[in-house]
Design a protein around this motif. Structure first.
Motif, short mmCIF file in Angstrom:
data_model
loop_
_atom_site.label_atom_id
_atom_site.label_comp_id
_atom_site.label_asym_id
_atom_site.label_seq_id
_atom_site.Cartn_x
_atom_site.Cartn_y
_atom_site.Cartn_z
N GLY A 1 26.62 39.48 43.42
CA GLY A 1 25.87 40.34 43.01
C GLY A 1 26.20 42.08 43.60
O GLY A 1 26.21 43.06 42.78
N ALA A 2 26.68 42.08 44.70
CA ALA A 2 27.11 43.21 45.33
C ALA A 2 28.25 43.81 44.60
O ALA A 2 28.16 44.91 44.13
CB ALA A 2 27.43 42.92 46.84
N ALA A 3 29.43 42.99 44.21
CA ALA A 3 30.61 43.37 43.69
C ALA A 3 30.24 43.73 42.35
O ALA A 3 30.60 44.98 41.62
CB ALA A 3 31.52 42.21 43.54
N ALA A 4 29.18 43.24 41.57
CA ALA A 4 28.91 43.63 39.99
C ALA A 4 28.23 45.06 40.13
O ALA A 4 28.44 45.81 39.25
CB ALA A 4 28.07 42.54 39.54
N ALA A 5 27.29 44.91 41.14
CA ALA A 5 26.39 46.09 41.14
C ALA A 5 27.42 47.42 41.32
O ALA A 5 27.41 48.51 40.70
CB ALA A 5 25.64 46.24 42.53
#
Lengths: 446, 446
Positions: free
Chosen positions: B178-182
């Motif tokens: 989730g963090a990397a995609a954001a």
């Protein structure tokens, strides 16, 4: 030759007052080079100087004491190179801190040198065109900026021969002290109010030191700690945020140093900094001025903005009312790490924000939660409530025309979202479905 | 000239097989230099090579695929200098990873370069005399080693033009994706079982991607994800631990590189590594052998030890029984991030631990909790349950004579205690008292 950085200099303009070596009272105190370039404790009100020792109030006027330095004047290029060749922690700045030169080799948590994140997605959402950065202190060992200040207090405790590390705390600081003492092989005894959230209690207890819950409020805990310091029981105790406070506070200067170095040895136009006691903001200003005085960065104007939660906004209220003093409040906000109703450094914060052309602003709890979500979905950074306060305030400053979006801005996140999960407890799944493709389609996710 | 590092080499001995440039199938796949030194996907069972693409199973024998390289042979000193001048993240090793040379400039979380902590206090408690280090991956952006593997999968997704980043997860991975995609500006859609702990649900949801809870077990989630990949709905989706798995797995090599560099470019005698799927352990071994083959470290023997929780110890059971295959189990342990009952890389782990002279051991939930407390009180490191497993296993290995305490040992902590607070929920105050000195004395704390 040396730069004399005193409290008076730090709250007015960057004054370079060369004095000859050897006049430093630190030698008098008998600690030799244990405090590096630190020369004395200096009263922030009357300027009286005292030898470096575990005291925190002026014996003349009861004003707060801070560390004054004979900083190493010399070739800035050489100092920059020395810093850049140093460790990936706050100890790269040992030549500018009240610590011995070999500090990095002593067992400690080696905090700092956290990421300065170029926040282009957030900048787009907020309309910032001059460049936006998040200084993300959730990357510290116990995941808040407190590791920086505790690391300096720990060195002072070792130098003074103190054997118990202590503090009053509502959470982040208790964990930072417990962890630092464990690693250093010191005893720790930490005091908290008895009604803290269980996650914070676990973090305070897990490092194996003594954890004492006090039946009463945080104010009661503080009063008890002051009593303990005056009692024979407290002999040999270093309360990081009481009798070691002058050293402790200096840890926040490293945020200024790191931001400047990570920008390529230059200052940003704007900094948005949270206010609890206000100490962090005043020490960042002190650090920025030292960088200029030492020639490590080019002298240029910068604006410092203070950020508070509406439910604990005494400094913001004073700023807006044009007052020089801060009227205490009873905190009521989800931003508990900023919930200090009577901030000791409030007046200094008012001086600095006004002097630099910044302002102090506050946001509601709802705006804090929105800002946590905004930062997470744009940059993948999960901030604690204090980070929601700074990002929320940044948004408000831009919307109200108080901060120039065409200028370069650094916003601080001082802690980790994992520590304040309750604030975003409403966050949950988009959908709950059976494990079939048709259920996935029906949920409108395909 | 190049080092050919294949699956076969990785599970036997470090083979250097120079081949002439231009024979790499990567050129055929049309991705140019997007995968840096990566030459092909190679079947770990039959050795068949395939062009670099989003596939994960051998089209000949259905064996797992992994990345094979044409690594840059040349002056090791020059390569070391190039690495040392690189960024403070896994991207300093870009010349050894399946990523483009400009990877550090693309928006990503810049994981890695976490602390290698000299653990003298822990060593004393355990009787280790040869030197003991903790590689502490709780310092990663979302506080687990998953940020390393996701970062590599993200680059592969970008290169393949995939626009949705996805995974099945029980917690750590969901947050990392989730963090990397954001941060990268990609859509994310993450699948979790519907009955996860609320803290993990929040971490998975807070970055703003789609989070889908599946009514069923983790196995049901995995089956559903495999179905989704085969369906037109899944076009353009990169499941980091399914169709991007060959790239994803390579992220764990960086743990080997960092440990060696942080030791001053040399190998330790022993490594204690947790086993979930077993992928991390096999990739660390692969990384160590690459370091030797490239001349970056001196060739010397090292022993790899695997660590499991007793409640999910299929690899440990197989090791002790002398088996080559792993019999699946139904997990029942507090170490949920290691609770994979049918570990895909189990047989490779058995090969590696036996080949290097290590063993595989397991500890009870109670021993895990004790080890979390031990690490916290000796070194100030608060580990998640997986870190309790490795430290607990290290203690058991020494007590049972399986690991030489006079040898130099590195033990991995792969995640943060804040994510598994329930495991130490019993930790609390030493005492709860009224705020008076007499109450403090009566509690026996003075």
């Amino acid at each position: 030759m040396a730069v004399q950085s005193t409290a008076a200099a730090a709250t007015q303009s960057a004054t370079v007052s060369p004095e000859s070596p050897g006049t430093s009272p630190s030698a008098d105190a008998g600690y030799g080079t244990s405090f590096g370039p630190a020369a004395a404790l200096s009263c922030r009100e009357c300027g009286t100087r005292f030898p470096l020792s575990p005291i925190f109030a002026c014996q003349e006027c009861f004003g707060p004491l801070e560390v004054a330095y004979d900083l190493p004047l010399g070739d800035p290029d050489e100092l920059r190179r020395r810093i850049e060749a140093g460790p990936a922690s706050i100890w790269r700045y040992a030549p500018l801190l009240p610590v011995p030169a070999d500090v990095a080799e002593r067992p400690n948590l080696n905090p700092g040198w956290t990421k300065l994140i170029k926040a282009d997605n957030l900048a787009r959402e907020l309309g910032v065109t001059g460049g936006l950065y998040v200084k993300d202190d959730s990357g510290n060992p116990t995941h808040s900026f407190k590791d920086r200040v505790v690391a300096i207090a720990l060195e002072a405790a070792r130098t003074f021969g103190l054997t118990t590390l202590s503090c009053s705390s509502t959470g982040n600081l208790a964990g930072a002290v417990g962890a630092a003492a464990a690693r250093a092989g010191l005893r720790s005894c930490v005091f908290i109010p008895h009604d803290l959230e269980s996650a914070k209690v676990v973090m305070a207890a897990v490092y194996g030191g003594e954890l004492v819950a006090i039946e009463g409020s945080y104010d009661d805990v503080n009063r008890f700690c002051s009593e303990l310091i005056g009692d024979p029981i407290g002999e040999g105790w270093g309360f990081v945020n009481v009798n070691l406070r002058p050293y402790y506070g200096e840890g926040s200067k490293t945020l200024a140093y790191e931001i400047a170095e990570q920008l390529g040895w230059r200052l940003p136009d704007n900094l948005v900094i949270p206010i609890a006691s206000g100490s962090q903001l005043t020490k960042i200003d002190k650090g920025l001025k030292e960088l200029i005085a030492l020639g490590l960065v080019e002298d240029k104007p910068y604006r410092i903005y203070g950020a508070q939660a509406e439910g604990c906004s005494p400094v913001s209220a004073a700023f807006k009312a044009g007052h020089d003093v801060v009227r205490p409040v009873k905190p009521d906000t989800i931003a508990k790490s900023l919930a200090i109703g009577n901030p000791a450094d409030g007046p200094y914060v008012l001086d600095i924000t006004r002097r630099t052309g910044g302002t102090v602003e506050d946001v509601t709890d709802e705006q804090i939660v929105d800002a946590i979500a905004l930062l997470a979905r744009t940059e993948g950074v999960f901030a604690e409530t204090a980070g929601g306060v700074t990002v929320g305030v940044l948004r408000k400053l831009i919307e109200t025309g108080q901060l120039d979006p065409a200028a370069e801005t650094v916003v601080l996140n001082t802690g980790d979202g994992l520590k304040t999960l309750d604030a975003v407890a409403g966050t949950g799944p988009t959908a709950t479905i059976r494990p079939t493709l048709s259920a996935f389609r029906e949920a409108g996710l395909a």
